[in-house]
Design an enzyme around this catalytic site. Structure first.
Site, PDB file in Angstrom:
ATOM      1  N   ARG A 153      -9.480   0.475   8.561  1.00 45.36           N
ATOM      2  CA  ARG A 153      -9.057  -0.906   8.833  1.00 45.36           C
ATOM      3  C   ARG A 153     -10.123  -1.682   9.583  1.00 45.36           C
ATOM      4  O   ARG A 153      -9.906  -2.852   9.882  1.00 45.36           O
ATOM      5  CB  ARG A 153      -7.788  -0.882   9.688  1.00 45.36           C
ATOM      6  CG  ARG A 153      -6.493  -1.139   8.903  1.00 45.36           C
ATOM      7  CD  ARG A 153      -5.382  -0.897   9.865  1.00 45.36           C
ATOM      8  NE  ARG A 153      -4.156  -1.577   9.711  1.00 45.36           N
ATOM      9  CZ  ARG A 153      -3.048  -1.009   9.214  1.00 45.36           C
ATOM     10  NH1 ARG A 153      -3.077   0.191   8.689  1.00 45.36           N
ATOM     11  NH2 ARG A 153      -1.912  -1.669   9.232  1.00 45.36           N
ATOM     12  N   ARG A 198      -0.042  -9.258  13.032  1.00 46.49           N
ATOM     13  CA  ARG A 198      -0.655  -8.200  12.221  1.00 46.49           C
ATOM     14  C   ARG A 198      -1.432  -8.784  11.052  1.00 46.49           C
ATOM     15  O   ARG A 198      -2.488  -8.283  10.680  1.00 46.49           O
ATOM     16  CB  ARG A 198       0.422  -7.227  11.730  1.00 46.49           C
ATOM     17  CG  ARG A 198       0.879  -6.322  12.866  1.00 46.49           C
ATOM     18  CD  ARG A 198       2.198  -5.659  12.580  1.00 46.49           C
ATOM     19  NE  ARG A 198       2.150  -4.810  11.437  1.00 46.49           N
ATOM     20  CZ  ARG A 198       3.150  -4.647  10.578  1.00 46.49           C
ATOM     21  NH1 ARG A 198       4.281  -5.285  10.752  1.00 46.49           N
ATOM     22  NH2 ARG A 198       3.014  -3.846   9.572  1.00 46.49           N
ATOM     23  N   ARG A 236      11.751  -5.546   4.608  1.00 51.55           N
ATOM     24  CA  ARG A 236      11.407  -4.118   4.472  1.00 51.55           C
ATOM     25  C   ARG A 236      12.340  -3.238   5.296  1.00 51.55           C
ATOM     26  O   ARG A 236      12.565  -3.469   6.476  1.00 51.55           O
ATOM     27  CB  ARG A 236       9.966  -3.884   4.938  1.00 51.55           C
ATOM     28  CG  ARG A 236       9.608  -2.407   5.032  1.00 51.55           C
ATOM     29  CD  ARG A 236       8.128  -2.163   5.034  1.00 51.55           C
ATOM     30  NE  ARG A 236       7.448  -2.617   6.215  1.00 51.55           N
ATOM     31  CZ  ARG A 236       6.127  -2.574   6.374  1.00 51.55           C
ATOM     32  NH1 ARG A 236       5.354  -2.114   5.411  1.00 51.55           N
ATOM     33  NH2 ARG A 236       5.582  -3.010   7.486  1.00 51.55           N
ATOM     34  N   LYS A 267       0.824  -1.214   0.000  1.00 48.57           N
ATOM     35  CA  LYS A 267       0.000   0.000   0.000  1.00 48.57           C
ATOM     36  C   LYS A 267       0.857   1.262   0.000  1.00 48.57           C
ATOM     37  O   LYS A 267       0.640   2.186  -0.785  1.00 48.57           O
ATOM     38  CB  LYS A 267      -0.935   0.028   1.231  1.00 48.57           C
ATOM     39  CG  LYS A 267      -1.872  -1.159   1.309  1.00 48.57           C
ATOM     40  CD  LYS A 267      -2.751  -1.108   2.552  1.00 48.57           C
ATOM     41  CE  LYS A 267      -2.002  -1.174   3.861  1.00 48.57           C
ATOM     42  NZ  LYS A 267      -1.267  -2.428   4.095  1.00 48.57           N
ATOM     43  N   ARG A 281      11.427  -1.558  11.003  1.00 51.30           N
ATOM     44  CA  ARG A 281      10.396  -1.193  11.969  1.00 51.30           C
ATOM     45  C   ARG A 281      10.336  -2.199  13.120  1.00 51.30           C
ATOM     46  O   ARG A 281      10.491  -3.392  12.911  1.00 51.30           O
ATOM     47  CB  ARG A 281       9.037  -1.128  11.267  1.00 51.30           C
ATOM     48  CG  ARG A 281       8.842   0.158  10.514  1.00 51.30           C
ATOM     49  CD  ARG A 281       7.637   0.145   9.623  1.00 51.30           C
ATOM     50  NE  ARG A 281       6.433  -0.426  10.203  1.00 51.30           N
ATOM     51  CZ  ARG A 281       5.252  -0.423   9.589  1.00 51.30           C
ATOM     52  NH1 ARG A 281       5.127   0.129   8.395  1.00 51.30           N
ATOM     53  NH2 ARG A 281       4.200  -0.971  10.153  1.00 51.30           N
TER      54      ARG A 281
HETATM   55  P1  ADP Z   1       2.265  -1.938   3.178  1.00 48.04           P
HETATM   56  O1  ADP Z   1       2.254  -0.439   3.165  1.00 48.04           O
HETATM   57  O2  ADP Z   1       1.033  -2.520   2.517  1.00 48.04           O
HETATM   58  O3  ADP Z   1       2.491  -2.529   4.544  1.00 48.04           O
HETATM   59  P2  ADP Z   1       4.821  -1.668   1.811  1.00 48.04           P
HETATM   60  O4  ADP Z   1       4.525  -0.740   0.683  1.00 48.04           O
HETATM   61  O5  ADP Z   1       5.538  -1.104   2.980  1.00 48.04           O
HETATM   62  O6  ADP Z   1       3.475  -2.433   2.282  1.00 48.04           O
HETATM   63  O7  ADP Z   1       5.646  -2.905   1.190  1.00 48.04           O
HETATM   64  C1  ADP Z   1       6.166  -3.936   2.031  1.00 48.04           C
HETATM   65  C2  ADP Z   1       7.534  -4.383   1.500  1.00 48.04           C
HETATM   66  O8  ADP Z   1       7.365  -5.058   0.262  1.00 48.04           O
HETATM   67  C3  ADP Z   1       8.503  -3.238   1.228  1.00 48.04           C
HETATM   68  O9  ADP Z   1       9.802  -3.686   1.561  1.00 48.04           O
HETATM   69  C4  ADP Z   1       8.370  -2.976  -0.281  1.00 48.04           C
HETATM   70  O10 ADP Z   1       9.590  -2.491  -0.846  1.00 48.04           O
HETATM   71  C5  ADP Z   1       8.069  -4.387  -0.789  1.00 48.04           C
HETATM   72  N1  ADP Z   1       7.135  -4.396  -1.938  1.00 48.04           N
HETATM   73  C6  ADP Z   1       6.028  -3.634  -2.120  1.00 48.04           C
HETATM   74  N2  ADP Z   1       5.391  -3.974  -3.262  1.00 48.04           N
HETATM   75  C7  ADP Z   1       6.105  -4.996  -3.816  1.00 48.04           C
HETATM   76  C8  ADP Z   1       5.967  -5.802  -5.017  1.00 48.04           C
HETATM   77  N3  ADP Z   1       4.942  -5.619  -5.870  1.00 48.04           N
HETATM   78  N4  ADP Z   1       6.895  -6.749  -5.238  1.00 48.04           N
HETATM   79  C9  ADP Z   1       7.931  -6.955  -4.366  1.00 48.04           C
HETATM   80  N5  ADP Z   1       8.114  -6.244  -3.240  1.00 48.04           N
HETATM   81  C10 ADP Z   1       7.229  -5.273  -2.963  1.00 48.04           C
HETATM   82  P1  AMP Z   2       1.027   0.388   9.087  1.00 49.98           P
HETATM   83  O1  AMP Z   2       2.102   1.419   8.985  1.00 49.98           O
HETATM   84  O2  AMP Z   2      -0.154   0.700   8.228  1.00 49.98           O
HETATM   85  O3  AMP Z   2       1.533  -1.006   8.880  1.00 49.98           O
HETATM   86  O4  AMP Z   2       0.495   0.460  10.579  1.00 49.98           O
HETATM   87  C1  AMP Z   2       1.325   0.195  11.682  1.00 49.98           C
HETATM   88  C2  AMP Z   2       0.468   0.014  12.940  1.00 49.98           C
HETATM   89  O5  AMP Z   2      -0.221   1.232  13.248  1.00 49.98           O
HETATM   90  C3  AMP Z   2      -0.637  -1.042  12.858  1.00 49.98           C
HETATM   91  O6  AMP Z   2      -0.159  -2.360  13.110  1.00 49.98           O
HETATM   92  C4  AMP Z   2      -1.610  -0.544  13.935  1.00 49.98           C
HETATM   93  O7  AMP Z   2      -1.129  -0.845  15.240  1.00 49.98           O
HETATM   94  C5  AMP Z   2      -1.520   0.966  13.752  1.00 49.98           C
HETATM   95  N1  AMP Z   2      -2.505   1.439  12.759  1.00 49.98           N
HETATM   96  C6  AMP Z   2      -2.243   2.011  11.551  1.00 49.98           C
HETATM   97  N2  AMP Z   2      -3.387   2.332  10.915  1.00 49.98           N
HETATM   98  C7  AMP Z   2      -4.401   1.941  11.735  1.00 49.98           C
HETATM   99  C8  AMP Z   2      -5.822   1.984  11.623  1.00 49.98           C
HETATM  100  N3  AMP Z   2      -6.441   2.488  10.543  1.00 49.98           N
HETATM  101  N4  AMP Z   2      -6.542   1.498  12.674  1.00 49.98           N
HETATM  102  C9  AMP Z   2      -5.951   1.013  13.762  1.00 49.98           C
HETATM  103  N5  AMP Z   2      -4.624   0.926  13.920  1.00 49.98           N
HETATM  104  C10 AMP Z   2      -3.839   1.384  12.913  1.00 49.98           C
END
Ligand code: ADP
Ligand code: AMP
Length: 220
Positions: A88, A171, A127, A13, A160
Site C-alpha cells: 500500500r 481511508r 459491506r 479486492k 467493520r
Molecule cells: P476491498 O477488499 O477492496 O476493500 P471488498 O471486496 O470488501 O473491497 O468489497 C467492498 C464491498 O463492495 C463489499 O460489500 C462487496 O460485497 C461489494 N462489492 C465488491 N465488488 C463489487 C462489485 N463489482 N459490484 C458491487 N458490489 C461489489
Molecule cells: P483492509 O482490510 O485492506 O481494508 O485494511 C484495513 C486496515 O488495515 C487499513 O485501513 C489499515 O489501517 C490496515 N492495513 C491493511 N493493510 C495495510 C498495509 N498494507 N499497510 C498499512 N496498513 C494496512
C-alpha cells in the site's frame, strides 16, 4: 504466480481474491485480515495496529512488512500468492520486491481495480463481513442467503468498525495520497493491468481471469 490486487478500499479486492482463490491453487494474503486476526487474538501486533486502523490510517511500514514477510515464508506460499491490500506504499512495494527476490520470485502481475469514490462509499456503507471466514457481502450487490448470517459459517455478520462514514472518507483519502502512486510504480515496470471495477462482480472477475491468462501466455 505472484499476483497483486490493487485498488481503493471498497474496490472489491477481497471479493475478487476469494473468487480467484477458487480457481488458482494459491493462498490469499490479505494484510487487513492478518491485522484483524492479530487483533482478535489480542496480540501486541494487533493492539498496535488497531490504533491506526480505527483512524483509517496505514499501519507503519515496518510493522506491516514484518507481518507479511512472516506470512509468505510459510510453506503454503511457496508457489505464489494472491496479495490483497498489500503493498500500500512505495516502501512496501520495494520490500515486496526484495522479499520475493530472495525466494527467486517476482511480482508477475498487478491488477488495478478502478472504482470512483461515490461508488466506493456506497460499497463500504453496505459491506457486511463474516467474523469467522472474512467473506464479504453487500446488502444490495452480494446479499447473503439468510439475512445477517454467513452462507458458509452460519454465524452472524458484522459491520467493520472502520466502515463508519468518517473513517471511510479518511481511508479513501489515504489511498489517494499513499497508495495511488503504486499505479505508476507498477505501470513503469510493465506489470499493471487496469480493470473496470464498476461492473458487476462476475464481469470484474472475468476481466481479471483474462488478464491472468494473457500474462501467462495462455489463450483466452
Ligand atoms: P476491498 O477488499 O477492496 O476493500 P471488498 O471486496 O470488501 O473491497 O468489497 C467492498 C464491498 O463492495 C463489499 O460489500 C462487496 O460485497 C461489494 N462489492 C465488491 N465488488 C463489487 C462489485 N463489482 N459490484 C458491487 N458490489 C461489489
Ligand atoms: P483492509 O482490510 O485492506 O481494508 O485494511 C484495513 C486496515 O488495515 C487499513 O485501513 C489499515 O489501517 C490496515 N492495513 C491493511 N493493510 C495495510 C498495509 N498494507 N499497510 C498499512 N496498513 C494496512
Amino acid at each position: 504466480m505472484d499476483l497483486v490486487l490493487l485498488g481503493a478500499p471498497g474496490a472489491g479486492k477481497g471479493t475478487q481474491a476469494s473468487l480467484l482463490g477458487e480457481i488458482l491453487p494459491l493462498p490469499r494474503v490479505s494484510s487487513g485480515d492478518l491485522f484483524r486476526a492479530a487483533l482478535a487474538n489480542q496480540t501486541e501486533l494487533g493492539l498496535k495496529a488497531k490504533v491506526y486502523m480505527d483512524r483509517g490510517e496505514l499501519v507503519p511500514d515496518e510493522i506491516t512488512i514484518g507481518m507479511v514477510a512472516e506470512r509468505i515464508s510459510q510453506p503454503d506460499c511457496a508457489h505464489g500468492v494472491i496479495f490483497d491490500g498489500f503493498p500500500r506504499t512505495v516502501a512496501q512495494a520495494q520490500a515486496l520486491d526484495d522479499l520475493l527476490g530472495r525466494m527467486g520470485r517476482k511480482v508477475d502481475l498487478v491488477i488495478y481495480i478502478r472504482v470512483s469514490t461515490p461508488v466506493l462509499l456506497e460499497r463500504l456503507a453496505g459491506r457486511w463481513t463474516c467474523p469467522k471466514c472474512g467473506r464479504v457481502y453487500h446488502r444490495l450487490y452480494s446479499p447473503e442467503k439468510v439475512q445477517g448470517e454467513c452462507d458458509d459459517c452460519h454465524v452472524p455478520l458484522y459491520q467493520r468498525d472502520d466502515d463508519t462514514p468518517e473513517t471511510q472518507s479518511r481511508r479513501i483519502a489515504v489511498y489517494l495520497e499513499q497508495t495511488a502512486p503504486l499505479q505508476a510504480f507498477y505501470r513503469e515496470r510493465g506489470l499493471l493491468v487496469e480493470v473496470n471495477g464498476e461492473q458487476d462482480i462476475q464481469a470484474v472477475h472475468a476481466d481479471i481471469v483474462k488478464a491472468i491468462q494473457k500474462a501467462r501466455g495462455e489463450a483466452a
